[in-house]
Design a protein around this motif. Structure first.
Motif, PDB file in Angstrom:
ATOM      1  N   ASN A  10      33.522  45.465  13.836  1.00  0.00           N
ATOM      2  CA  ASN A  10      33.623  45.977  15.198  1.00  0.00           C
ATOM      3  C   ASN A  10      34.595  45.153  16.056  1.00  0.00           C
ATOM      4  O   ASN A  10      34.461  45.066  17.262  1.00  0.00           O
ATOM      5  CB  ASN A  10      32.264  45.980  15.888  1.00  0.00           C
ATOM      6  CG  ASN A  10      31.398  47.097  15.363  1.00  0.00           C
ATOM      7  OD1 ASN A  10      31.852  47.911  14.578  1.00  0.00           O
ATOM      8  ND2 ASN A  10      30.160  47.133  15.813  1.00  0.00           N
TER       9      ASN A  10
ATOM     10  N   CYS B 245      28.651  48.069  24.801  1.00  0.00           N
ATOM     11  CA  CYS B 245      27.667  49.110  25.082  1.00  0.00           C
ATOM     12  C   CYS B 245      27.397  49.148  26.585  1.00  0.00           C
ATOM     13  O   CYS B 245      27.001  48.148  27.183  1.00  0.00           O
ATOM     14  CB  CYS B 245      26.377  48.844  24.308  1.00  0.00           C
ATOM     15  SG  CYS B 245      25.099  50.073  24.609  1.00  0.00           S
TER      16      CYS B 245
ATOM     17  N   LYS C 245      28.828  43.829  21.357  1.00  0.00           N
ATOM     18  CA  LYS C 245      29.110  43.891  19.923  1.00  0.00           C
ATOM     19  C   LYS C 245      28.915  45.267  19.326  1.00  0.00           C
ATOM     20  O   LYS C 245      29.003  45.440  18.127  1.00  0.00           O
ATOM     21  CB  LYS C 245      28.219  42.873  19.191  1.00  0.00           C
ATOM     22  CG  LYS C 245      28.478  41.441  19.662  1.00  0.00           C
ATOM     23  CD  LYS C 245      27.455  40.486  19.083  1.00  0.00           C
ATOM     24  CE  LYS C 245      27.668  39.075  19.623  1.00  0.00           C
ATOM     25  NZ  LYS C 245      26.657  38.124  19.120  1.00  0.00           N
ATOM     26  N   HIS C 246      28.556  46.239  20.129  1.00  0.00           N
ATOM     27  CA  HIS C 246      28.514  47.613  19.652  1.00  0.00           C
ATOM     28  C   HIS C 246      28.741  48.529  20.848  1.00  0.00           C
ATOM     29  O   HIS C 246      28.761  48.086  21.995  1.00  0.00           O
ATOM     30  CB  HIS C 246      27.177  47.932  18.960  1.00  0.00           C
ATOM     31  CG  HIS C 246      25.986  47.859  19.859  1.00  0.00           C
ATOM     32  ND1 HIS C 246      25.143  46.761  19.882  1.00  0.00           N
ATOM     33  CD2 HIS C 246      25.500  48.727  20.785  1.00  0.00           C
ATOM     34  CE1 HIS C 246      24.180  46.965  20.766  1.00  0.00           C
ATOM     35  NE2 HIS C 246      24.379  48.152  21.347  1.00  0.00           N
TER      36      HIS C 246
ATOM     37  N   THR D 244      26.500  53.925  19.195  1.00  0.00           N
ATOM     38  CA  THR D 244      25.744  53.365  18.071  1.00  0.00           C
ATOM     39  C   THR D 244      24.639  52.435  18.532  1.00  0.00           C
ATOM     40  O   THR D 244      24.176  51.593  17.763  1.00  0.00           O
ATOM     41  CB  THR D 244      26.699  52.608  17.131  1.00  0.00           C
ATOM     42  OG1 THR D 244      27.374  51.580  17.881  1.00  0.00           O
ATOM     43  CG2 THR D 244      27.725  53.545  16.521  1.00  0.00           C
ATOM     44  N   CYS D 245      24.216  52.574  19.773  1.00  0.00           N
ATOM     45  CA  CYS D 245      23.165  51.700  20.312  1.00  0.00           C
ATOM     46  C   CYS D 245      21.802  52.179  19.840  1.00  0.00           C
ATOM     47  O   CYS D 245      21.381  53.305  20.122  1.00  0.00           O
ATOM     48  CB  CYS D 245      23.228  51.699  21.844  1.00  0.00           C
ATOM     49  SG  CYS D 245      21.969  50.647  22.602  1.00  0.00           S
TER      50      CYS D 245
ATOM     51  N   ASP E 241      21.473  40.777  16.797  1.00  0.00           N
ATOM     52  CA  ASP E 241      22.558  41.720  16.492  1.00  0.00           C
ATOM     53  C   ASP E 241      22.032  42.865  15.655  1.00  0.00           C
ATOM     54  O   ASP E 241      22.119  42.852  14.429  1.00  0.00           O
ATOM     55  CB  ASP E 241      23.684  40.997  15.763  1.00  0.00           C
ATOM     56  CG  ASP E 241      24.361  39.968  16.665  1.00  0.00           C
ATOM     57  OD1 ASP E 241      25.018  39.073  16.135  1.00  0.00           O
ATOM     58  OD2 ASP E 241      24.203  40.084  17.904  1.00  0.00           O
TER      59      ASP E 241
ATOM     60  N   TRP F 205      23.148  45.658  15.232  1.00  0.00           N
ATOM     61  CA  TRP F 205      24.185  46.520  14.673  1.00  0.00           C
ATOM     62  C   TRP F 205      24.764  45.947  13.388  1.00  0.00           C
ATOM     63  O   TRP F 205      25.671  46.518  12.787  1.00  0.00           O
ATOM     64  CB  TRP F 205      25.336  46.644  15.689  1.00  0.00           C
ATOM     65  CG  TRP F 205      25.790  45.322  16.214  1.00  0.00           C
ATOM     66  CD1 TRP F 205      25.318  44.685  17.315  1.00  0.00           C
ATOM     67  CD2 TRP F 205      26.717  44.444  15.599  1.00  0.00           C
ATOM     68  NE1 TRP F 205      25.929  43.474  17.460  1.00  0.00           N
ATOM     69  CE2 TRP F 205      26.794  43.303  16.418  1.00  0.00           C
ATOM     70  CE3 TRP F 205      27.504  44.523  14.464  1.00  0.00           C
ATOM     71  CZ2 TRP F 205      27.618  42.225  16.107  1.00  0.00           C
ATOM     72  CZ3 TRP F 205      28.333  43.450  14.157  1.00  0.00           C
ATOM     73  CH2 TRP F 205      28.382  42.311  14.984  1.00  0.00           C
TER      74      TRP F 205
END
Length: 370
Positions: free
Chosen positions: A275, A297, A304-305, A309-310, A365, A367
């Motif tokens: 990412n 986000c 970090k995302h 995609t949360c 994390d 994700w």
């Protein structure tokens, strides 16, 4: 010519004219009259399903429905019996019965036609087929159907295939075990109990990743029918397909493989970009870098995302709990190694033994392996 002769001549001309007009009218009527031509239905039935010896329940229902639409069901159940030979309706009955017999024969598999074509009437053919392939009192067949229902699971397949397989078995059971109730209220109550049992069976066989929607259906009051439950589950299945797999459903087993194998795949490369925000060194350690501009986000604030995609917004996948469990086990293993180092026989600083971290264990994390 006197007045009497003229009167006779006039009346004669009038009667001749009337006779001519009447004759002309008869001729015109006969010319324009359309004589109906007898219409006969062909024996080639548009019944696409073929009886192969294993699908009598479904086949018989399709045939009955088709024959009834042609107003000839009496040739199968005996309501329309054969008239005596001297009766004027005998010839018409023979024609109709031959048509119905042709429909039945043409809907059989080729290897079965020879066994039933010799019977003289459609009812004889129908009864012979029923005797050969159906026994409503055969407990072993009902037992086999119910056993197949209880053992049927989605097992990572498509929800549609799993649901359609269940419905096919349930239809066969209903055909062999019809509703025994007579009173209208009892019939409705019996059907309601059957529907509830089928909802439980359908939900029990779903994949674990659909556990959330399974709980939602069970909390609905009143409990929905199996058709309504399937519609609810299918919507959730499509949502997961779009959110997690870009149009393809991520199987449970593949999700587990990807999250377990990811650290080893990272270890074999000098650096890996995830990412565009985190890199891993060759020894598997994570090096924090600044997140790429514009990536993050907007729902939870994690850089970090993205929002798409949360997990906090769209729900955690079913493998998330198992991933956390794996991480905890990894932490315990590293703790055990740390304790053992206190009892190492090598002097401090002289040991060549090096311990590498067991995978990626950042609890925050969510994700990481997605």
């Amino acid at each position: 010519m006197n007045e009497a002769d003229e009167s006779v001549t006039g009346s004669g001309d009038q009667s001749g004219t009337n006779a001519f007009l009447e004759k002309l009218a008869q001729l015109l009527t006969a010319k324009n009259q359309v004589v109906p031509t007898p219409q006969f239905e062909g024996s080639a039935a548009p019944i696409t399903i073929k009886l192969d010896g294993t699908n009598f329940g479904l086949w018989s229902q399709v045939v009955e429905m088709f024959v009834l639409s042609k107003d000839k069901l009496g040739h199968l159940n005996g309501d329309r019996s054969q008239p005596p030979g001297g009766n004027p309706a005998h010839h018409k009955w023979k024609i109709d019965d031959s048509i119905v017999k042709g429909w039945i024969i043409n809907s059989l598999a080729p290897n079965l036609i020879g066994n039933f074509i010799r019977f003289s009437t459609a009812k004889e053919v129908w009864d012979a087929i029923a005797t050969t392939f159906f026994d409503g009192n055969d407990a072993s067949q009902v037992y086999d159907l119910k056993k197949r229902v209880s053992r049927l699971k989605q097992s990572g397949g498509q929800v549609e295939e799993y649901y359609n397989s269940l419905q096919a078995l349930w239809r066969e059971i209903d055909f062999r075990r019809p509703n025994p109730m007579k009173c209208k209220e009892d019939i409705e109550k019996y059907n309601q109990v059957v529907q509830e049992d089928r909802v439980y069976t359908f939900l029990d066989g779903l994949n674990d990743r659909l556990d959330g929607v399974r709980a939602d259906v069970l909390q609905m009051t009143p409990l929905p029918t199996v058709e309504q439950a399937y519609a609810r589950v299918r919507r959730e299945d499509v949502r997961q397909s779009v959110m997690l797999g870009k149009g393809q459903i991520v199987p449970d087993s593949m999700a587990m493989i990807s999250k377990i194998s990811a650290p080893h795949e990272v270890k074999n490369s000098s650096s890996y970009n995830l990412n565009s925000s985190t890199k891993f060194s060759s020894n598997g350690n994570r090096n924090q870098t600044q997140p790429a501009m514009g990536i993050g986000c907007t729902h939870c604030g994690n850089p970090k995302h993205t929002k798409d995609t949360c997990f906090k917004l769209h729900g955690y996948p079913e493998w998330w709990k198992e991933l956390k469990k794996k991480r905890q086990e990894s932490e315990k293993a590293r703790a055990a190694v740390a304790v053992s180092e206190n009892y190492c026989v090598f002097p401090s600083g002289e040991s060549d033994v090096k311990t590498e971290p067991a995978g990626y264990s950042d609890e925050g994390d969510n994700w990481a392996w997605y």
